[in-house]
Motif scaffolding. Structure first.
Motif, PDB file in Angstrom:
ATOM      1  N   UNK A   1      44.323  31.814  35.276  1.00 36.88           N
ATOM      2  CA  UNK A   1      45.080  32.113  33.898  1.00 36.88           C
ATOM      3  C   UNK A   1      45.530  33.431  33.416  1.00 36.88           C
ATOM      4  N   UNK A   2      44.742  34.461  33.869  1.00 40.70           N
ATOM      5  CA  UNK A   2      44.918  35.850  33.456  1.00 40.70           C
ATOM      6  C   UNK A   2      45.636  36.626  34.353  1.00 40.70           C
ATOM      7  N   UNK A   3      46.179  36.136  35.668  1.00 41.38           N
ATOM      8  CA  UNK A   3      46.811  36.888  36.484  1.00 41.38           C
ATOM      9  C   UNK A   3      47.748  38.047  36.154  1.00 41.38           C
ATOM     10  N   UNK A   4      48.606  37.554  35.202  1.00 41.81           N
ATOM     11  CA  UNK A   4      49.551  38.387  34.582  1.00 41.81           C
ATOM     12  C   UNK A   4      49.000  39.249  33.654  1.00 41.81           C
ATOM     13  N   UNK A   5      48.155  38.915  33.009  1.00 42.36           N
ATOM     14  CA  UNK A   5      47.360  39.721  32.085  1.00 42.36           C
ATOM     15  C   UNK A   5      46.939  41.067  32.841  1.00 42.36           C
ATOM     16  N   UNK A   6      46.034  40.760  33.952  1.00 42.33           N
ATOM     17  CA  UNK A   6      45.305  41.723  34.760  1.00 42.33           C
ATOM     18  C   UNK A   6      46.682  42.610  35.214  1.00 42.33           C
ATOM     19  N   UNK A   7      47.634  42.023  35.501  1.00 40.83           N
ATOM     20  CA  UNK A   7      48.776  43.208  36.089  1.00 40.83           C
ATOM     21  C   UNK A   7      49.353  43.938  34.903  1.00 40.83           C
ATOM     22  N   UNK A   8      49.398  43.373  33.508  1.00 48.60           N
ATOM     23  CA  UNK A   8      49.818  44.141  32.553  1.00 48.60           C
ATOM     24  C   UNK A   8      48.887  45.346  32.396  1.00 48.60           C
ATOM     25  N   UNK A   9      47.450  44.812  32.435  1.00 54.41           N
ATOM     26  CA  UNK A   9      46.364  46.024  32.145  1.00 54.41           C
ATOM     27  C   UNK A   9      46.762  46.970  33.388  1.00 54.41           C
ATOM     28  N   UNK A  10      46.874  46.584  34.686  1.00 58.11           N
ATOM     29  CA  UNK A  10      47.150  47.548  35.897  1.00 58.11           C
ATOM     30  C   UNK A  10      48.376  48.425  35.527  1.00 58.11           C
ATOM     31  N   UNK A  11      49.338  48.181  34.679  1.00 61.48           N
ATOM     32  CA  UNK A  11      50.457  48.934  34.483  1.00 61.48           C
ATOM     33  C   UNK A  11      50.016  49.898  33.441  1.00 61.48           C
ATOM     34  N   UNK A  12      48.945  49.741  32.609  1.00 56.85           N
ATOM     35  CA  UNK A  12      48.222  50.629  31.935  1.00 56.85           C
ATOM     36  C   UNK A  12      47.187  51.709  32.336  1.00 56.85           C
ATOM     37  N   UNK A  13      47.189  51.703  33.787  1.00 57.47           N
ATOM     38  CA  UNK A  13      45.959  52.169  34.627  1.00 57.47           C
ATOM     39  C   UNK A  13      44.721  51.710  34.309  1.00 57.47           C
ATOM     40  N   UNK A  14      44.521  50.394  33.921  1.00 55.72           N
ATOM     41  CA  UNK A  14      43.285  49.763  33.421  1.00 55.72           C
ATOM     42  C   UNK A  14      42.902  48.629  34.470  1.00 55.72           C
ATOM     43  N   UNK A  15      41.891  48.975  35.264  1.00 56.69           N
ATOM     44  CA  UNK A  15      41.576  48.152  36.433  1.00 56.69           C
ATOM     45  C   UNK A  15      40.101  47.715  36.277  1.00 56.69           C
ATOM     46  N   UNK A  16      39.958  46.420  35.555  1.00 52.17           N
ATOM     47  CA  UNK A  16      38.579  45.892  35.382  1.00 52.17           C
ATOM     48  C   UNK A  16      37.779  45.532  36.533  1.00 52.17           C
ATOM     49  N   UNK A  17      36.843  45.624  36.688  1.00 52.12           N
ATOM     50  CA  UNK A  17      35.959  45.012  37.888  1.00 52.12           C
ATOM     51  C   UNK A  17      36.337  43.535  38.229  1.00 52.12           C
ATOM     52  N   UNK A  18      36.014  43.236  39.226  1.00 54.35           N
ATOM     53  CA  UNK A  18      35.840  41.619  39.456  1.00 54.35           C
ATOM     54  C   UNK A  18      34.941  40.978  38.602  1.00 54.35           C
ATOM     55  N   UNK A  19      33.790  41.590  38.233  1.00 60.61           N
ATOM     56  CA  UNK A  19      32.869  40.775  37.278  1.00 60.61           C
ATOM     57  C   UNK A  19      33.387  40.532  36.115  1.00 60.61           C
ATOM     58  N   UNK A  20      34.121  41.739  35.483  1.00 59.40           N
ATOM     59  CA  UNK A  20      34.704  41.695  34.227  1.00 59.40           C
ATOM     60  C   UNK A  20      35.959  40.487  33.912  1.00 59.40           C
ATOM     61  N   UNK A  21      36.842  40.669  35.245  1.00 59.90           N
ATOM     62  CA  UNK A  21      37.558  39.740  35.259  1.00 59.90           C
ATOM     63  C   UNK A  21      37.185  38.326  35.498  1.00 59.90           C
ATOM     64  N   UNK A  22      36.241  37.763  35.984  1.00 57.57           N
ATOM     65  CA  UNK A  22      35.824  36.793  36.109  1.00 57.57           C
ATOM     66  C   UNK A  22      35.391  36.211  34.820  1.00 57.57           C
ATOM     67  N   UNK A  23      34.444  36.999  34.107  1.00 62.89           N
ATOM     68  CA  UNK A  23      33.856  36.656  32.592  1.00 62.89           C
ATOM     69  C   UNK A  23      35.253  36.374  31.742  1.00 62.89           C
ATOM     70  N   UNK A  24      36.145  37.316  31.827  1.00 63.42           N
ATOM     71  CA  UNK A  24      37.211  37.171  31.052  1.00 63.42           C
ATOM     72  C   UNK A  24      38.131  35.853  31.240  1.00 63.42           C
ATOM     73  N   UNK A  25      38.274  35.614  32.374  1.00 65.53           N
ATOM     74  CA  UNK A  25      38.805  34.173  32.897  1.00 65.53           C
ATOM     75  C   UNK A  25      37.937  32.975  32.267  1.00 65.53           C
ATOM     76  N   UNK A  26      36.704  33.017  32.470  1.00 61.96           N
ATOM     77  CA  UNK A  26      35.717  32.118  32.109  1.00 61.96           C
ATOM     78  C   UNK A  26      35.910  31.893  30.390  1.00 61.96           C
ATOM     79  N   UNK A  27      36.016  33.244  29.754  1.00 61.47           N
ATOM     80  CA  UNK A  27      36.028  32.987  28.259  1.00 61.47           C
ATOM     81  C   UNK A  27      37.415  32.589  27.770  1.00 61.47           C
TER      82      UNK A  27
END
Length: 201
Positions: A1-27
């Motif tokens: 669901x948040x694939x595009x969101x994580x790409x936007x963060x990457x464009x801001x040089x923000x790269x959450x860990x896999x654990x953080x991404x998984x928790x945000x996806x669940x939330x």
């Protein structure tokens, strides 16, 4: 669901860990699941509303220094408190939400995400008496009263942070942080009010 969101963060040089991404996806998934019943965020464009609020909360994390305790005022779906807790597991977080359904959601999602040192208070922020480092408000009303009762929310030297779409100079903030939101296509502001009350007053 948040694939595009994580790409936007990457464009801001923000790269959450896999654990953080998984928790945000669940939330995010749980918000979608319960939104029709609990009214956690916009129903018209739920996915965009979730990504916008997640982005705003990550901007807060970038702005804030190291702190021990944060209170999320009028927490709603808990975007501020949940995201800050996911990014800073050592943080103590208080959610203040007087709506019983929303406060119940906050209790359930905190347990499901495995968040410890979290307390959900089903009450009005006007009744609070605590001493956090930071209080955060996203509500569009009541900021003047929040500034007035700030000494009941944060310790001396602590801060109240208020999200705003404009730099509301008439409120006389002590500081502000400006960032561009790709989900609003405009600049957003974190208005900062510091508790300058001296001990003994």
């Amino acid at each position: 669901m948040l694939e595009d969101f994580f790409k936007v963060l990457e464009s801001y040089s923000i790269k959450p860990s896999r654990k953080v991404q998984d928790l945000l996806e669940l939330y995010a998934g749980r918000i979608v699941r319960f939104n029709d019943v609990v009214h956690l965020t916009s129903k018209r464009d739920t996915k965009n509303a979730i990504m916008r609020n997640l982005f705003d909360s990550i901007m807060l994390d970038i702005f804030l220094p190291k702190i021990d305790a944060l209170v999320d005022l009028g927490a709603g779906a808990g975007f501020v408190g949940v995201v800050m807790k996911i990014l800073r597991p050592e943080l103590t977080v208080f959610f203040v939400e007087r709506n019983k359904r929303k406060s119940s959601f906050l209790s359930v999602i905190s347990k499901e995400l495995g968040l410890d040192r979290v307390q959900v208070l089903c009450d009005s922020w006007a009744n609070m008496n605590m001493s956090c480092d930071v209080a955060v408000s996203k509500a569009s009303c009541g900021i003047e009263e929040l500034v007035r009762i700030m000494p009941n929310l944060v310790k001396v030297g602590g801060m109240l942070v208020h999200y705003s779409s404009t730099l509301e100079q008439f409120l006389n903030p002590d500081d502000f942080f400006r960032y561009y939101s790709p989900y609003c296509n405009t600049f957003q502001y974190l208005l900062v009010f510091r508790n300058k009350a001296s001990e003994g007053h």
